[in-house]
Motif scaffolding. Structure first.
Motif, PDB file in Angstrom:
ATOM      1  N   SER A   1       0.828  -1.207   0.000  1.00 29.31           N
ATOM      2  CA  SER A   1       0.000   0.000   0.000  1.00 29.31           C
ATOM      3  C   SER A   1       0.862   1.257   0.000  1.00 29.31           C
ATOM      4  CB  SER A   1      -0.929  -0.006   1.208  1.00 29.31           C
ATOM      5  OG  SER A   1      -1.853  -1.063   1.135  1.00 29.31           O
TER       6      SER A   1
ATOM      7  N   GLY B   1       2.353   1.697  -3.439  1.00 33.40           N
ATOM      8  CA  GLY B   1       1.318   2.088  -4.383  1.00 33.40           C
ATOM      9  C   GLY B   1       0.870   3.527  -4.195  1.00 33.40           C
TER      10      GLY B   1
ATOM     11  N   TRP C   1      -6.989   6.437  -6.171  1.00 36.87           N
ATOM     12  CA  TRP C   1      -6.067   5.388  -5.721  1.00 36.87           C
ATOM     13  C   TRP C   1      -6.777   4.409  -4.802  1.00 36.87           C
ATOM     14  CZ3 TRP C   1      -4.617   4.444  -0.603  1.00 36.87           C
ATOM     15  CH2 TRP C   1      -3.643   3.441  -0.445  1.00 36.87           C
TER      16      TRP C   1
ATOM     17  N   ARG D   1      -7.402   0.451  -5.345  1.00 37.32           N
ATOM     18  CA  ARG D   1      -6.769  -0.456  -4.376  1.00 37.32           C
ATOM     19  C   ARG D   1      -7.783  -1.406  -3.751  1.00 37.32           C
ATOM     20  NH1 ARG D   1      -3.854  -3.567  -2.751  1.00 37.32           N
ATOM     21  NH2 ARG D   1      -2.281  -3.450  -1.142  1.00 37.32           N
TER      22      ARG D   1
ATOM     23  N   ILE E   1      -5.838   0.214   4.786  1.00 37.00           N
ATOM     24  CA  ILE E   1      -5.505   0.749   3.465  1.00 37.00           C
ATOM     25  C   ILE E   1      -6.004   2.179   3.348  1.00 37.00           C
ATOM     26  CG2 ILE E   1      -6.017   0.552   1.002  1.00 37.00           C
ATOM     27  CD1 ILE E   1      -5.981  -2.468   1.339  1.00 37.00           C
TER      28      ILE E   1
ATOM     29  N   ASN F   1       0.855  -4.692  -7.592  1.00 38.03           N
ATOM     30  CA  ASN F   1       1.598  -3.738  -6.768  1.00 38.03           C
ATOM     31  C   ASN F   1       2.580  -4.525  -5.927  1.00 38.03           C
ATOM     32  OD1 ASN F   1       0.096  -1.390  -7.542  1.00 38.03           O
ATOM     33  ND2 ASN F   1      -1.588  -2.118  -6.239  1.00 38.03           N
TER      34      ASN F   1
END
Length: 426
Positions: free
Chosen positions: A116, A119, A133, A137, A190, A425
């Protein structure tokens, strides 16, 4: 009368016969050769800059969770014909050290925090907004979860309409839906990645450790207070924030020296030993039916110490794991046969591609086997009997390959949803 003119038939032109030697037809590939080709293709498609150790750690964490649940989640057929849950840990406390190997959730959050953080930093560099994003994700998590929740919702409806015993429905639903708590916490962490980025991952990890310890202390200071137990529910996201932040530190270039990882391993392991020996915390790292205190629900400071030790061990194993799945490029001619390292990497890559599907459906594979065999009129050891003897564990180990086959079938049925949502990722 019109004269009819007859013409000789036109000669059909045929291509000249080849004068050179005939090209032999390529031999058909055997299944074994096709497997080698597929493995080589997976290895060649992996970017050279990808840290394969992170993928191996995630695969090991998933495998540990699956095997752990299959070994300690028992379903017992009662005299009244209904099913209830049980665990061999409640009958055999000496099995507690096994949970130190089969509860690797901290490793999963460690790798998740790294993925995370990388990314999010890449999104900032591209100028991608936080909402975009986050939406991208979470797609890899929520899309497979929707199919899972819908399927089990229909199962629940069918059981209710069929008049199934309440105890059986509760047991099946609890075991099937139990993986969703992890998914909820993971989604929350996240979403908090920008906070980890701004506040400093290392400082936030220390603060989270102290908060978990303080909330645990409130249980000791106010043993008969219901609000203390309610407040300790905050430990569910806060405790897993610790390895998640350590993953962000790893993504930022931390833990380049073995000394820091070794400090995590020794410090976390020492704290865990002290908490078990003198702090009154149970040795099992998973919940045990009938015990007053669980290290997992909600997580305790002992679980945090255990997670620190796991994170340290995982970071120390990066180099050997990376070597185990990496094959040097051939000097001249390309390979036609895959090496053992390439086979291992292919397995790791495929498991990572279906990580969420495997995590969500592994308990369903066990329950499907249990219910179908019971429906056939058989009461089998390791499936429907009480897990109080060593014989049950031996029988359960024999059922694990069957669970795995059923899981492969379920994974194949739902792989498209997981694969479309997967993001590369690392």
């Amino acid at each position: 009368m019109t004269d009819l003119e007859l013409r000789p038939p036109t000669a059909v032109r045929r291509p000249p016969l080849p004068t050179g030697p005939l090209r032999p037809r390529p031999p058909r590939r055997t299944p074994w050769q096709a497997l080698h080709t597929a493995v080589l293709r997976i290895d060649a498609a992996t970017p050279a800059e990808r840290d394969r150790a992170a993928d191996v750690l995630r695969a090991l964490a998933i495998t540990g969770v699956v095997l752990g649940h299959w070994l300690v989640s028992g379903v017992v057929l009662q005299a009244g014909g209904h099913l209830v849950g049980d665990s061999p840990l409640g009958h055999r406390p000496g099995l507690a050290p096994v949970t130190w190997l089969l509860q690797p959730l901290a490793v999963f959050f460690l790798v998740g925090g790294r993925v995370s953080a990388r990314g999010y930093e890449a999104a900032l560099a591209r100028g991608t907004g936080y909402r975009t994003w986050l939406k991208q994700r979470l797609a890899s998590l929520l899309r497979p979860a929707k199919a899972f929740a819908l399927t089990w919702g229909l199962v629940w409806l069918g059981l209710v309409l069929a008049g199934t015993a309440h105890e059986t429905i509760h047991t099946l639903m609890w075991l099937a839906y139990s993986p969703l708590w992890f998914l909820g916490v993971y989604v929350l962490l996240i979403a908090a990645t920008p906070l980890v980025h701004r506040a400093g991952a290392a400082r936030l990890a220390v603060a989270a450790c102290l908060l978990v310890a303080a909330l645990d202390a409130s249980r000791t200071v106010f043993p008969d207070s219901g609000w203390a137990d309610t407040l300790r529910l905050l430990n569910i996201p806060v405790a897993w924030l610790v390895p998640y932040c350590l993953g962000a530190v790893w993504a930022a270039g931390g833990f380049t020296r073995r000394r820091s990882a070794l400090a995590l391993l020794l410090g976390g392991g020492g704290a865990l030993a002290a908490l078990i020996l003198w702090g009154g915390y149970p040795a099992s790292m998973v919940g045990v039916p009938g015990t007053a205190l669980s290290n997992l629900n909600p997580p305790t400071v002992a679980a945090v110490a255990f997670g620190l030790a796991q994170a340290g061990a995982a970071l120390l194993l990066r180099a050997p794991l990376r070597r185990a799945v990496t094959t040097p490029a051939p000097a001249a001619t390309p390979r036609t046969r895959a090496t053992p390292a390439q086979f291992l990497w292919a397995a790791v890559a495929l498991l990572n591609l279906s990580a969420i599907t495997v995590f969500l459906w592994h308990q369903t594979a066990m329950l499907t086997t249990t219910v179908i065999t019971l429906g056939l009129g058989h009461t089998l050891p390791g499936l429907h009997t009480s897990p109080e003897s060593a014989g049950w564990l031996a029988a359960r180990c024999g059922w694990i390959p069957v669970f795995a086959v059923v899981l492969v079938v379920l994974g194949t049925a739902f792989r498209d949803r997981d694969a479309r949502a997967h993001r590369s990722n690392n």
